[in-house]
Design an enzyme around this catalytic site. Structure first.
Site, PDB file in Angstrom:
ATOM      1  N   GLU A 125       0.986  -0.992   0.351  1.00 54.65           N
ATOM      2  CA  GLU A 125       0.197  -0.144  -0.121  1.00 54.65           C
ATOM      3  C   GLU A 125       0.509   1.331  -0.019  1.00 54.65           C
ATOM      4  OE1 GLU A 125      -2.560  -0.484   3.160  1.00 54.65           O
ATOM      5  OE2 GLU A 125      -3.288  -2.374   2.307  1.00 54.65           O
ATOM      6  N   HIS A 239      -8.410  10.318   3.839  1.00 51.91           N
ATOM      7  CA  HIS A 239      -8.202   9.156   2.741  1.00 51.91           C
ATOM      8  C   HIS A 239      -8.453   9.651   0.682  1.00 51.91           C
ATOM      9  CE1 HIS A 239      -7.962   5.206   0.715  1.00 51.91           C
ATOM     10  NE2 HIS A 239      -7.833   4.746   1.398  1.00 51.91           N
ATOM     11  N   ARG A 281      -0.599   8.814   2.125  1.00 54.21           N
ATOM     12  CA  ARG A 281      -2.131   8.807   1.534  1.00 54.21           C
ATOM     13  C   ARG A 281      -1.790  10.789   1.383  1.00 54.21           C
ATOM     14  NH1 ARG A 281      -4.615   5.622   5.420  1.00 54.21           N
ATOM     15  NH2 ARG A 281      -5.052   3.563   3.964  1.00 54.21           N
ATOM     16  N   HIS A 340     -10.980  10.280   7.232  1.00 55.92           N
ATOM     17  CA  HIS A 340     -10.643   8.660   7.868  1.00 55.92           C
ATOM     18  C   HIS A 340     -10.124   8.428   9.235  1.00 55.92           C
ATOM     19  CE1 HIS A 340      -9.889   5.056   6.680  1.00 55.92           C
ATOM     20  NE2 HIS A 340      -8.668   4.401   6.031  1.00 55.92           N
ATOM     21  N   ARG A 375      -0.356   9.063   9.491  1.00 54.55           N
ATOM     22  CA  ARG A 375      -0.199   7.709   9.624  1.00 54.55           C
ATOM     23  C   ARG A 375       0.361   6.495   8.202  1.00 54.55           C
ATOM     24  NH1 ARG A 375      -3.970   3.814   8.568  1.00 54.55           N
ATOM     25  NH2 ARG A 375      -6.055   4.555   8.700  1.00 54.55           N
TER      26      ARG A 375
HETATM   27  C1  SIN Z   1      -7.918   1.042   2.896  1.00 58.49           C
HETATM   28  O1  SIN Z   1      -8.407   0.336   3.231  1.00 58.49           O
HETATM   29  O2  SIN Z   1      -7.325   2.167   1.827  1.00 58.49           O
HETATM   30  C2  SIN Z   1      -7.820   1.571   4.034  1.00 58.49           C
HETATM   31  C3  SIN Z   1      -6.359   0.702   5.377  1.00 58.49           C
HETATM   32  C4  SIN Z   1      -5.957   2.411   6.454  1.00 58.49           C
HETATM   33  O3  SIN Z   1      -7.128   2.569   6.892  1.00 58.49           O
HETATM   34  O4  SIN Z   1      -5.261   2.351   6.250  1.00 58.49           O
END
Ligand code: SIN
Length: 568
Positions: A125, A239, A281, A340, A375
């Protein structure tokens, strides 16, 4: 309940520990304490399975070995995402204890996705250099964790109370001695030697959020009202890929970052790529916002067509998109940033102890410093697992007060390695009720206005005028909540939540105005760079904490009291 004179009296119950919240952090703390022999009451304002945890998608970041990845690399990535604002000791604990946390989940029966050879499947990610995100059901990880943890509460002996909304901390002789909760319109006082707040975040401050309707900052508001130090509220994570569809005010469907990890692309209205999809993010959200502004469009697109076998790998997302008549194998998906995660919260030491003896905070409601100003993806379920388990251990071991470590340390002693200084902002400016007067306006309309003002003025990009407008709307919402309380014995839930949102929102705005720089989840258009002058945490809290002063059982609490001028 009435006493002999027919006067309403409070119902009182006694237990060793009260936990507030049934997400990953609350459940892990409750199970850990009950397994060590404590009597535990867990309060949740909805049903046990209703929590932010259940909505969490991506997964749990953890380095388990067997790859070129390392705990040191996970640490570096987490610190880099945190924008120079992390507490290094807290972040190190987070990543170092990740593998044990995952072992604990597997021992409870969590079913995580596996590869064909039977090993745990790992995804990549944003902000992670390696594929280290463990997941369940593709991107239904939170639902699986919630399932297994909620199922373990009963067998562990936890006394669970649903529809039980904690409203205030009970503080006596400088210690937290319990909470008062509203259960079916009746006030119940739970007396305990420790209270663990695990109430999650405050996404409902914003009109556009991925958080469920219950994410109203209750625990943070309780702490603020009690003068317990709360920090870093200006750091809100937006997000970048929430589905830009659905009724106004309803939580937005999150399109997991795991999709970008599997090749999904972000496209502008002209089909142009405009950002590295796997940047942290905060970076991606700002790029999306800039693209939307430039194109005067309410969204950009997520192109998930490059993701192999979407329907088989992400069945829950596929079903959720079908409800919007969207097929990710065919359609471009309209997305926009949504609030988020709150990086700030109740300041804690490395075990989740707050400045107030007897009060603990774990998960999103806490500010351990582990997440910094932004985060890293899939570190939030992890935070709940790691710090709740540490809190359970510390409380079981007889600890009452905080230690001088973690993000809390600077409030307790002069020197603490690596911790950022903490500057207290005036609490009465955000708790004061005389700022504005309002009649008993429609409470839901006031919540809606507050959310719209927060999204407009305290969103991805902030500037002083918008922040001030948001703050003014929050003060009005607070006054509406105060007016609506008049004449009520028990305060209706909508009123209590509006008051909590208004209080947390006012503190968030005050901190965002004070922080004249940009860092992580806080971006000021008028101060677009990070500044050394702001390498500190802004906190709200009583400078004279009677609580910490009178109890003063630990050296740390004595130091705190002395530094803040409180009488012993
Ligand atoms: C996501 O699946 O994009 C969110 C997971 C997170 O908040 O780290």
């Amino acid at each position: 309940m009435t006493d002999g004179r027919g006067v309403d009296s409070e119902c009182v119950e006694t237990t060793d520990v009260v936990i507030v919240g049934s997400g990953v952090a609350g459940c892990v703390a409750a199970i850990g304490l009950a397994q060590r022999g404590a009597s535990v009451v867990l309060l949740t304002k909805d049903r046990l399975e209703d929590s932010n945890t259940r909505w969490a998608q991506g997964g749990v970041a953890a380095v388990l070995g067997g790859s070129e990845d390392s705990v040191a690399a996970h640490l570096e990535d987490t610190l880099a995402a945190g924008g120079g604002h992390s507490d290094p000791a807290a972040t190190e604990l987070l990543v170092r204890e990740a593998a044990a946390a995952v072992e604990g989940l597997l021992a409870l029966g969590a079913v995580l996705d596996r590869t064909e050879d039977g090993s745990l499947a790992r995804s990549r990610e944003g902000g992670h250099r390696f594929a280290r995100v463990l997941h369940a059901g593709g991107a239904a990880t939170g639902a699986e964790l919630s399932r297994v943890l909620v199922a373990a509460l009963g067998p562990a002996g936890v006394d669970c109370r649903e529809q039980a909304a904690a409203r205030e901390l009970v503080i006596e002789a400088g210690r937290c001695r319990g909470v008062v909760a509203d259960i079916g319109g009746r006030s119940t006082r739970f007396e305990a030697r420790a209270v663990v707040l695990a109430t999650g975040g405050a996404g409902q401050l914003f009109a556009v959020t991925t958080n469920p309707t219950g994410a109203t900052g209750d625990g943070i508001a309780m702490a603020l009202r009690a003068g317990v130090p709360v920090a870093d509220l200006e750091f809100v994570q937006f997000h970048p890929t929430a589905l830009a569809a659905g009724p106004p005010g309803a939580p937005r469907l999150l399109l997991s970052e795991a999709l970008r990890g599997e090749g999904a692309l972000l496209l502008g209205p002209e089909g142009n790529r405009f950002v590295d999809e796997l940047a942290p993010r905060d970076v991606v959200s700002r790029a999306v916002e800039a693209e939307m502004r430039a194109a005067r469009s309410p969204h950009v697109f997520l192109d998930a067509r490059p993701v192999d076998a979407f329907a088989e790998r992400f069945p829950a997302l596929c079903a959720a998109l079908a409800a919007f008549d969207l097929d990710p194998a065919r359609d471009l998906l309209p997305v926009a940033p949504a609030a988020h995660f709150l990086s700030g919260g109740i300041l804690t030491d490395l075990d989740g102890a707050s400045a107030l003896p007897g009060l603990w905070a774990v998960g999103e409601v806490a500010c351990s410093g582990a997440q910094g100003a932004n985060r890293l993806a899939s570190n939030s379920l992890l935070e709940g697992l790691v710090f709740a388990s540490r809190a359970a251990q510390a409380i079981s071991g007889g600890r009452v007060g905080p230690r001088a470590d973690g993000a809390l340390a600077p409030l307790l002693e002069e020197r603490s390695a690596g911790a950022l200084p903490v500057r207290l902002l005036p609490l009465d400016e955000v708790t004061g009720t005389d700022v504005v007067r309002a009649g008993p306006d429609d409470v839901s309309a006031a919540r809606f206005r507050l959310q719209r003002a927060a999204s407009a003025g305290a969103g991805v990009v902030r500037e002083p005028v918008g922040l001030a407008k948001a703050g003014a709307e929050m003060a009005i919402a607070g006054a509406v909540a105060d007016a609506a309380r008049v004449g009520h014995g028990e305060v209706p839930r909508a009123v209590a939540e509006l008051g909590d949102l208004a209080l947390v929102g006012r503190a968030l705005v005050a901190a965002a105005l004070a922080r004249q720089e940009s860092r992580g989840g806080h971006f000021r258009a008028d101060h677009p760079a990070a500044s050394e002058a702001f390498r500190l945490r802004f906190a709200f809290g009583s400078p004279l904490s009677e609580a910490a002063a009178i109890a003063a059982k630990t050296d740390a609490a004595r130091t705190y009291a002395a530094r803040n001028g409180a009488a012993q």
